[in-house]
Design an enzyme around this catalytic site. Structure first.
Site: not given
Ligand code: NI
Length: 172
Positions: A99, A141-142, A145
């Site tokens: 990341c 993953h995105e 966030h």
């Molecule tokens: Ni990331």
């Protein structure tokens, strides 16, 4: 413009981001231009707006070939705003992730194998896809966030957290 990427420890990475309410605006296009510049400069495969300090539900991802993930299949270049994920299989698979907000480290993270995602591009056009494998991993993953979640928070075995530049580590 290349923007500074916030690093783990910054409280702004732990917030739930707000939905975008107006599409195709100069501000939204400027945000996406900055996100693309920043992601490409850092050789990332994805970036979420909160990583540059903008608390909006905007993510980009995609690559043809990645130096960071040489074995990963390509992922289409995508702008994903106000995303909604539907998990299509309860199966989880472990895989390595890095990341841009956790530079120098990688970790093995369990992610759902197959999902459907929907949202909008910067013009307000609907985006919808079914994704598996690394593509599904990047989306999870995105989208994490946007909810203030960083990949180490998803790990269940911290012995699988490692520095990228330590050879013959725990990567296999
Ligand atoms: Ni990331």
């Amino acid at each position: 413009m290349i923007r500074e990427v916030l690093r783990m420890g910054d409280a702004r990475l732990l917030r739930r981001a707000a939905p975008v309410e107006q599409f195709d605006t100069p501000a939204l296009h400027a945000l996406l231009a900055d996100m693309r510049d920043t992601m490409h400069r850092l050789n990332g495969v994805g970036l979420a707006a909160p990583q540059i300090g903008v608390s909006l539900r905007v993510a980009i991802f995609g690559f043809e070939r990645s130096s960071r993930y040489p074995e990963a299949e390509s992922v289409p270049d995508t702008v994903l705003i106000n995303p909604e994920l539907t998990i299509l299989s309860a199966d989880c698979v472990d895989g390595w992730e890095g990341c841009l907000s956790v530079p120098g480290l990688r970790g093995q993270v369990p992610r759902y194998r197959l999902l459907h995602y929907a949202g909008f591009d910067e013009f307000g056009k609907r985006v919808e896809r079914t994704a598996g494998g690394f593509h599904a991993r990047v989306v999870q993953h995105e989208c994490d966030h946007l909810d203030g979640v960083l990949y180490p928070m998803r790990m269940n075995d911290l012995s699988r957290l490692a520095f990228v530049d330590v050879p013959d580590g725990v990567s296999e």
